[in-house]
Design a protein around this motif. Sequence first.
Motif, PDB file in Angstrom:
ATOM      1  N   ILE A  26       0.844  -1.251  -0.205  1.00  0.00           N
ATOM      2  CA  ILE A  26       0.082  -0.045  -0.124  1.00  0.00           C
ATOM      3  C   ILE A  26       0.834   1.266   0.101  1.00  0.00           C
ATOM      4  N   ALA A  27       1.849   1.352   0.931  1.00  0.00           N
ATOM      5  CA  ALA A  27       2.583   2.316   0.893  1.00  0.00           C
ATOM      6  C   ALA A  27       3.534   2.417  -0.221  1.00  0.00           C
ATOM      7  N   GLY A  28       3.868   1.538  -0.913  1.00  0.00           N
ATOM      8  CA  GLY A  28       4.598   1.488  -2.256  1.00  0.00           C
ATOM      9  C   GLY A  28       3.850   2.108  -3.399  1.00  0.00           C
ATOM     10  N   PHE A  29       2.613   1.772  -3.492  1.00  0.00           N
ATOM     11  CA  PHE A  29       1.600   2.270  -4.428  1.00  0.00           C
ATOM     12  C   PHE A  29       1.290   3.571  -4.340  1.00  0.00           C
ATOM     13  N   LEU A  30       0.988   3.973  -3.098  1.00  0.00           N
ATOM     14  CA  LEU A  30       0.660   5.635  -2.773  1.00  0.00           C
ATOM     15  C   LEU A  30       1.644   6.327  -2.836  1.00  0.00           C
ATOM     16  N   THR A  31       3.091   6.040  -2.587  1.00  0.00           N
ATOM     17  CA  THR A  31       4.078   6.756  -2.877  1.00  0.00           C
ATOM     18  C   THR A  31       4.652   6.861  -4.248  1.00  0.00           C
ATOM     19  N   TYR A  32       4.323   5.726  -5.160  1.00  0.00           N
ATOM     20  CA  TYR A  32       4.474   5.794  -6.864  1.00  0.00           C
ATOM     21  C   TYR A  32       3.717   6.857  -7.425  1.00  0.00           C
ATOM     22  N   ARG A  33       2.489   6.684  -7.078  1.00  0.00           N
ATOM     23  CA  ARG A  33       1.431   7.454  -7.853  1.00  0.00           C
ATOM     24  C   ARG A  33       1.590   8.976  -7.257  1.00  0.00           C
ATOM     25  N   ALA A  34       1.808   9.226  -5.875  1.00  0.00           N
ATOM     26  CA  ALA A  34       2.018  10.356  -5.339  1.00  0.00           C
ATOM     27  C   ALA A  34       3.320  11.233  -6.062  1.00  0.00           C
ATOM     28  N   ALA A  35       4.288  10.441  -6.325  1.00  0.00           N
ATOM     29  CA  ALA A  35       5.324  11.150  -7.003  1.00  0.00           C
ATOM     30  C   ALA A  35       5.043  11.533  -8.378  1.00  0.00           C
ATOM     31  N   LEU A  36       4.303  10.736  -9.069  1.00  0.00           N
ATOM     32  CA  LEU A  36       3.830  11.105 -10.372  1.00  0.00           C
ATOM     33  C   LEU A  36       3.089  12.478 -10.539  1.00  0.00           C
ATOM     34  N   ALA A  37       2.066  12.641  -9.259  1.00  0.00           N
ATOM     35  CA  ALA A  37       1.316  13.689  -9.333  1.00  0.00           C
ATOM     36  C   ALA A  37       1.877  15.011  -8.924  1.00  0.00           C
ATOM     37  N   ILE A  38       2.806  14.705  -7.987  1.00  0.00           N
ATOM     38  CA  ILE A  38       3.674  16.015  -7.514  1.00  0.00           C
ATOM     39  C   ILE A  38       4.355  16.485  -8.939  1.00  0.00           C
ATOM     40  N   SER A  39       5.309  15.563  -9.456  1.00  0.00           N
ATOM     41  CA  SER A  39       6.070  16.003 -10.626  1.00  0.00           C
ATOM     42  C   SER A  39       5.294  16.865 -11.672  1.00  0.00           C
ATOM     43  N   GLU A  40       4.000  16.696 -11.697  1.00  0.00           N
ATOM     44  CA  GLU A  40       3.178  17.681 -12.550  1.00  0.00           C
ATOM     45  C   GLU A  40       2.548  18.804 -11.870  1.00  0.00           C
ATOM     46  N   ASP A  41       2.671  18.866 -10.758  1.00  0.00           N
ATOM     47  CA  ASP A  41       1.789  20.092  -9.809  1.00  0.00           C
ATOM     48  C   ASP A  41       2.791  21.435 -10.154  1.00  0.00           C
ATOM     49  N   GLU A  42       2.026  22.209 -10.461  1.00  0.00           N
ATOM     50  CA  GLU A  42       2.619  23.785 -10.681  1.00  0.00           C
ATOM     51  C   GLU A  42       2.529  24.581  -9.419  1.00  0.00           C
ATOM     52  N   ALA A  43       1.818  23.899  -8.302  1.00  0.00           N
ATOM     53  CA  ALA A  43       1.839  24.689  -7.261  1.00  0.00           C
ATOM     54  C   ALA A  43       2.625  23.850  -5.962  1.00  0.00           C
ATOM     55  N   ASN A  44       2.619  24.648  -4.722  1.00  0.00           N
ATOM     56  CA  ASN A  44       3.218  23.931  -3.748  1.00  0.00           C
ATOM     57  C   ASN A  44       2.270  22.794  -3.015  1.00  0.00           C
ATOM     58  N   PHE A  45       2.442  21.674  -3.015  1.00  0.00           N
ATOM     59  CA  PHE A  45       1.527  20.488  -2.694  1.00  0.00           C
ATOM     60  C   PHE A  45       1.404  20.749  -1.141  1.00  0.00           C
ATOM     61  N   LEU A  46       2.309  21.037  -0.378  1.00  0.00           N
ATOM     62  CA  LEU A  46       2.081  21.401   1.178  1.00  0.00           C
ATOM     63  C   LEU A  46       1.297  22.450   1.528  1.00  0.00           C
ATOM     64  N   THR A  47       1.501  23.563   0.875  1.00  0.00           N
ATOM     65  CA  THR A  47       1.116  24.847   1.314  1.00  0.00           C
ATOM     66  C   THR A  47       0.158  25.436   0.408  1.00  0.00           C
ATOM     67  N   SER A  48      -0.141  25.090  -0.720  1.00  0.00           N
ATOM     68  CA  SER A  48      -1.268  25.656  -1.655  1.00  0.00           C
ATOM     69  C   SER A  48      -2.514  25.558  -0.997  1.00  0.00           C
ATOM     70  N   PHE A  49      -3.388  26.657  -1.290  1.00  0.00           N
ATOM     71  CA  PHE A  49      -4.837  26.707  -1.065  1.00  0.00           C
ATOM     72  C   PHE A  49      -5.690  26.366  -2.103  1.00  0.00           C
ATOM     73  N   GLU A  50      -5.318  25.785  -2.969  1.00  0.00           N
ATOM     74  CA  GLU A  50      -6.035  25.677  -4.391  1.00  0.00           C
ATOM     75  C   GLU A  50      -6.012  24.151  -4.561  1.00  0.00           C
ATOM     76  N   TRP A  51      -7.350  23.697  -5.252  1.00  0.00           N
ATOM     77  CA  TRP A  51      -7.154  22.317  -5.712  1.00  0.00           C
ATOM     78  C   TRP A  51      -7.898  22.331  -7.117  1.00  0.00           C
ATOM     79  N   ASP A  52      -7.000  22.309  -8.228  1.00  0.00           N
ATOM     80  CA  ASP A  52      -7.390  22.176  -9.666  1.00  0.00           C
ATOM     81  C   ASP A  52      -6.414  21.267 -10.512  1.00  0.00           C
ATOM     82  N   ALA A  53      -6.727  20.112  -9.689  1.00  0.00           N
ATOM     83  CA  ALA A  53      -5.576  18.854 -10.438  1.00  0.00           C
ATOM     84  C   ALA A  53      -6.165  18.506 -11.622  1.00  0.00           C
ATOM     85  N   ASN A  54      -7.524  19.132 -12.118  1.00  0.00           N
ATOM     86  CA  ASN A  54      -7.762  18.641 -13.606  1.00  0.00           C
ATOM     87  C   ASN A  54      -7.432  19.715 -14.675  1.00  0.00           C
ATOM     88  N   GLY A  55      -6.844  20.649 -14.113  1.00  0.00           N
ATOM     89  CA  GLY A  55      -6.429  21.838 -15.138  1.00  0.00           C
ATOM     90  C   GLY A  55      -5.273  21.769 -15.813  1.00  0.00           C
TER      91      GLY A  55
END
Length: 334
Positions: free
Chosen positions: A54-83
Motif C-alpha cells: 500500500i505504501a509503495g503504491f501510494l508513494t509511486y502515484r503521489a510522485a507522479l502527481a507531484i511532478s506535474e503540480d505547478e503549485a506547492n503541494f504542502l502549502t497551496s490553498f487551491e485544488w485544480d488537479a484537472n486543470g
Amino acid sequence: MDISTQDAPVPPPAPAPSLEQKRASRGATRPGDRVFLGLSRGSGILLLVIMAAIAGFLTYRAALAISEDEANFLTSFEWDANGTPPRFGIAVLAYGTVISSVIAMVIAVPISVGIALFITHYAPRRLGGVISYVIDLLAAVPSIVYGLWGALVLVPHLNGLYGWLDDYLGWTGVFEWQGGAARSLFTVGILLAIMILPIVTNVSREVFRQSPQMIEEAALALGATRWEVIRMSVLPFGRSGVISASMLGLGRALGETMAVATVLSPSFLINASLLDPGGGTFAQNIASKFGEATPVGRDALIASGLVLFVITLLVNGAARAIIARRKEYSGANA
C-alpha cells in the motif's frame, strides 16, 4: 574398604530442563505446533507485505502527481488537479482533517470514559446491560445514515448553539458566527464525536471491567469513597486501554468520508472561526472529486491519501510510544 572410592566426590545432579526447553522439545516433535507457528509467522509477514505494498503504491502515484503540480503541494490553498497545468495543494485538507478530528476527540473521549465508568462501577447490572446494548447499536449504524441525520437534523438545530457561542466566546474569533447554515468544521467535529463514541466507550468499558477487584475492595475497606477508588485504582489500571481506544476513535475520525461529505460545505479556504462554513478533509475531497478526476487528478487524490496514511501512522506510533515510555500506563503494573 576402598578409601579412594569412599573419598570420591559425588557429582551434582543434572539441572532440570527449563520450561522454555520443555516447550521447545515438545514443539519440535508435534506437527500441530509447527503448523501453528508457520501460520502465525506467515500472518505477521503477510500484514507487513500488505502495508508495504500500500505504501509503495501510494508513494509511486503521489510522485507522479507531484511532478506535474505547478503549485506547492504542502502549502497551496487551491485544488485544480484537472486543470492545464494542474495546481493543487493539501493545506486546507490537512487543516480541516486535523481540526475536525481534534474537536471530535475533545467531545467524545470524556463522555465515553464517563459512560464506561458508569456502566462498570455505578449502574445496576440490568441498566448497564441496556446502556451497553444501545452503545453497540450506535456502532452498527452506517456512515451514510449518520451523514443524512447530520444534514437533516443536526445542522438545522445547531443555530442556537452557534448563537450562544458567538455571544459568549465570539470575542476570541474562533467562535465568531456570521449567520448562515451550520455546515462548518465544528459541526463535522460534533458528528464525528457521535460516530466514534461507541468505539471509545466499548473498549474503555472492557478495560475497566478487568481492573483488579482486590485492589478496589482494599481501598473501600480503608475508607476510600467510590470516586477515590476509581481515581486511584481503576483509571491508572485502564489508562493504556483508554489511550488505545482513543487512537481507534481518532483513526475513524481521520478517515471518515460519507458523513463529512454530506454535512460539510466544502471550500478551499482556512477560516479563523470554526463556525464559518467551508473547509475540507482528505477523505471528503477524495470521495467528492474522484468520479470526475482526470488521470493526473486521480494521482493527485492518491497523493492526498498518502498524506492521510502518513498522519494515521504517526498518530498510532505516537500513542504506542507514550504507552511504552511510561510503565505505569501498563495494567500489569497498576
